[in-house]
Design a protein around this motif. Structure first.
Motif, mmCIF file in Angstrom:
data_model
loop_
_atom_site.group_PDB
_atom_site.id
_atom_site.type_symbol
_atom_site.label_atom_id
_atom_site.label_comp_id
_atom_site.label_asym_id
_atom_site.label_seq_id
_atom_site.Cartn_x
_atom_site.Cartn_y
_atom_site.Cartn_z
ATOM 1 N N PRO A 209 64.656 37.721 52.493
ATOM 2 C CA PRO A 209 64.390 38.127 51.112
ATOM 3 C C PRO A 209 62.903 38.156 50.801
ATOM 4 O O PRO A 209 62.123 37.392 51.357
ATOM 5 N N LYS A 210 62.527 39.056 49.904
ATOM 6 C CA LYS A 210 61.132 39.150 49.485
ATOM 7 C C LYS A 210 60.785 37.965 48.598
ATOM 8 O O LYS A 210 61.576 37.545 47.757
ATOM 9 N N VAL A 211 59.575 37.453 48.823
ATOM 10 C CA VAL A 211 59.097 36.316 48.047
ATOM 11 C C VAL A 211 57.760 36.697 47.437
ATOM 12 O O VAL A 211 56.849 37.137 48.133
ATOM 13 N N LYS A 212 57.644 36.545 46.111
ATOM 14 C CA LYS A 212 56.401 36.878 45.432
ATOM 15 C C LYS A 212 55.587 35.622 45.172
ATOM 16 O O LYS A 212 56.125 34.613 44.731
ATOM 17 N N VAL A 213 54.301 35.723 45.454
ATOM 18 C CA VAL A 213 53.370 34.622 45.251
ATOM 19 C C VAL A 213 52.342 35.068 44.221
ATOM 20 O O VAL A 213 51.744 36.146 44.356
ATOM 21 N N SER A 214 52.145 34.272 43.202
ATOM 22 C CA SER A 214 51.171 34.599 42.164
ATOM 23 C C SER A 214 49.798 34.082 42.545
ATOM 24 O O SER A 214 49.666 33.076 43.248
ATOM 25 N N GLY A 215 48.766 34.766 42.077
ATOM 26 C CA GLY A 215 47.403 34.332 42.351
ATOM 27 C C GLY A 215 46.547 35.493 42.788
ATOM 28 O O GLY A 215 47.013 36.639 42.882
ATOM 29 N N PRO A 216 45.278 35.223 43.054
ATOM 30 C CA PRO A 216 44.372 36.272 43.541
ATOM 31 C C PRO A 216 44.902 36.871 44.839
ATOM 32 O O PRO A 216 45.599 36.210 45.612
ATOM 33 N N ALA A 217 44.573 38.118 45.062
ATOM 34 C CA ALA A 217 45.037 38.798 46.280
ATOM 35 C C ALA A 217 44.612 38.034 47.519
ATOM 36 O O ALA A 217 43.511 37.474 47.589
ATOM 37 N N GLY A 218 45.503 38.012 48.495
ATOM 38 C CA GLY A 218 45.197 37.324 49.744
ATOM 39 C C GLY A 218 44.420 38.201 50.695
ATOM 40 O O GLY A 218 44.050 39.334 50.383
ATOM 41 N N GLY A 219 44.174 37.675 51.870
ATOM 42 C CA GLY A 219 43.433 38.409 52.886
ATOM 43 C C GLY A 219 44.298 39.464 53.550
ATOM 44 O O GLY A 219 45.473 39.630 53.222
ATOM 45 N N PRO A 220 43.729 40.208 54.500
ATOM 46 C CA PRO A 220 44.461 41.293 55.154
ATOM 47 C C PRO A 220 45.509 40.769 56.124
ATOM 48 O O PRO A 220 45.465 39.626 56.557
ATOM 49 N N ALA A 221 46.447 41.615 56.448
ATOM 50 C CA ALA A 221 47.414 41.338 57.497
ATOM 51 C C ALA A 221 47.211 42.371 58.602
ATOM 52 O O ALA A 221 46.578 43.400 58.397
ATOM 53 N N VAL A 222 47.756 42.085 59.759
ATOM 54 C CA VAL A 222 47.598 42.979 60.910
ATOM 55 C C VAL A 222 48.838 43.835 61.075
ATOM 56 O O VAL A 222 49.946 43.314 61.249
ATOM 57 N N ARG A 223 48.666 45.147 61.005
ATOM 58 C CA ARG A 223 49.791 46.054 61.236
ATOM 59 C C ARG A 223 50.184 46.020 62.704
ATOM 60 O O ARG A 223 49.331 46.071 63.587
ATOM 61 N N PRO A 224 51.481 45.941 63.003
ATOM 62 C CA PRO A 224 51.914 45.909 64.398
ATOM 63 C C PRO A 224 51.477 47.156 65.161
ATOM 64 O O PRO A 224 51.408 48.249 64.602
ATOM 65 N N VAL A 225 51.191 46.983 66.416
ATOM 66 C CA VAL A 225 50.798 48.082 67.300
ATOM 67 C C VAL A 225 52.006 48.493 68.137
ATOM 68 O O VAL A 225 52.733 47.641 68.656
ATOM 69 N N THR A 226 52.219 49.785 68.253
ATOM 70 C CA THR A 226 53.314 50.303 69.075
ATOM 71 C C THR A 226 52.764 50.880 70.373
ATOM 72 O O THR A 226 51.564 51.118 70.512
ATOM 73 N N GLN A 227 53.668 51.131 71.315
ATOM 74 C CA GLN A 227 53.254 51.766 72.565
ATOM 75 C C GLN A 227 52.647 53.134 72.304
ATOM 76 O O GLN A 227 51.663 53.511 72.948
ATOM 77 N N ASN A 228 53.206 53.868 71.366
ATOM 78 C CA ASN A 228 52.660 55.188 71.048
ATOM 79 C C ASN A 228 51.220 55.098 70.552
ATOM 80 O O ASN A 228 50.398 55.982 70.816
ATOM 81 N N ASP A 229 50.908 54.037 69.811
ATOM 82 C CA ASP A 229 49.528 53.844 69.343
ATOM 83 C C ASP A 229 48.560 53.728 70.515
ATOM 84 O O ASP A 229 47.411 54.193 70.439
#
Length: 386
Positions: free
Chosen positions: A121-141
């Motif tokens: 389930p989606k969980v919402k967290v309140s507060g200032p925006a967090g840092g970046p996340a890493v998009r998964p890399v695929t074999q095609n990439d």
């Protein structure tokens, strides 16, 4: 292996995703389940139990009640980008995930071995925006980078064959001064290929293996390739006795060239190779363990740096959207200048002639660069998405 691995490569790369994401994440796992919020990671209840989501630093206890081990990620459910990752959470076990979160929407993603992934389930967290996340890399990439690297190696193998043939011919002619002059250009042609992390399979030891671990050391029949010829050239061996090792080297290079089109390279290995090349440099070149008399360890280190760039550059389109490469690029330039400063009047400074200051600077620069390159392997790892 210790159980303190939030990332697939254990102690080698532990914390690398944290380094990429900066303060947004401080993920770890292991013993000592004191405190923390229990979160389920089995396929039936993925992400259940996270009842007190909040910004800031917190410890989540990830428990897998399933019958199979699972990969468990904390993700951005809108994009699949990864904030934290636990690999191989065993059945019936609990691992810790320590995270520092900003405001945003999160979800757990659970992928049991032999099963299908489940997003909690989606969980919402309140507060200032967090840092970046890493998009998964695929074999095609990674396929374009892999094609580019294979083309680079194929071209380099042609140069290697020409230079090894010149070295062999000099040995056959009996002109050992010429052979010594031709040995280094041939060896550097090999080292620039970025031959680390299984690039060339068994041919790596045949062509550039060291005598360490062989029953008879430098006299062992299994000691072949560049290092065998180097040892003979700089230890007074006759041209007649070096003909067989030189011929064997040339034959093994030709066999490698014939075999390389059939060699399978896992796209995930590219990121690992960018790190492993210089890690091997620290282990064998900067310690002098690889040198067999020529005193050219720093030349080899410089060639390894070129090999690292050759692996890294084709990956830039994949890496740039996912991590800051400025520190790596600065480290590459700084290390290159330090190494090239030891190439004077056509001669490379042997390790034992380096001043303490120069040696410390080079060791520090290469060591720092190895650390900076470690996250590349983490970011560029091909992850399962279905």
């Amino acid at each position: 292996m210790d159980d303190d691995r939030a990332l697939p490569w254990g102690r080698l790369l532990g914390g690398c995703l944290c380094a990429v994401l900066g303060v947004s994440l401080a993920a770890c796992s292991g013993g000592g389940h004191r405190g923390g919020t229990a979160v389920q990671a089995d396929r039936a209840h993925c992400g259940r139990g996270w009842d007190d989501p909040h910004a800031g630093t917190q410890t989540l206890l990830v428990h897998n009640a399933d019958s199979a081990a699972a990969e468990v990620d904390l993700i951005d459910p809108s994009s699949g980008a990864i904030y934290a990752e636990l690999e191989g959470v065993g059945p019936g076990t609990t691992r810790t995930m320590r995270v520092t979160l900003g405001g945003g929407t999160y979800a757990f993603w659970c992928f049991p071995e032999g099963g299908h992934p489940v997003t909690g389930p989606k969980v919402k967290v309140s507060g200032p925006a967090g840092g970046p996340a890493v998009r998964p890399v695929t074999q095609n990439d990674l396929f374009p980078a892999l094609r580019s690297y294979r083309a680079y190696v194929t071209k380099g193998l042609g140069v290697l064959r020409e230079r090894v043939d010149a070295l062999r011919d000099a040995v056959r002619s009996g002109d050992l001064d010429a052979a010594r002059a031709k040995w280094l250009p041939a060896h550097l042609a090999y080292e620039r290929l970025g031959a680390a992390y299984g690039t060339f399979g068994d041919y790596a030891d045949k062509i550039d293996g060291r005598p360490a671990g062989l029953p008879d050391g430098v006299d062992d029949p299994g000691f072949t390739g560049f290092r065998r010829v180097e040892h003979g050239l700089w230890h007074g061996e006759s041209a007649a006795s070096l003909r067989k090792p030189a011929d064997r080297l040339a034959d093994d290079v030709r066999a490698l060239i014939a075999d390389f089109p059939r060699e399978q390279i896992d796209p995930s290995d590219l990121g690992l190779r960018a790190h492993e090349i210089l890690e091997n440099t620290v282990q064998f070149e900067l310690t002098g363990k690889g040198d067999q008399g020529s005193g050219t360890a720093l030349a080899t280190a410089a060639a390894n740096l070129e090999g690292t760039r050759a692996v890294l550059d084709p990956m830039r389109p994949v890496l740039k959207p996912r991590m800051d490469l400025s520190g790596i690029d600065g480290g590459l330039d700084r290390t290159s200048k330090l190494l090239e400063a030891q190439h004077r009047h056509g001669r490379w400074t042997p390790l034992d002639e380096l001043s303490t200051t120069d040696r410390e600077r080079i060791n520090g620069a290469v060591g720092d660069l190895v650390e900076r390159l470690a996250p590349v392997a983490t970011v560029a790892a091909v992850r399962r998405t279905s």
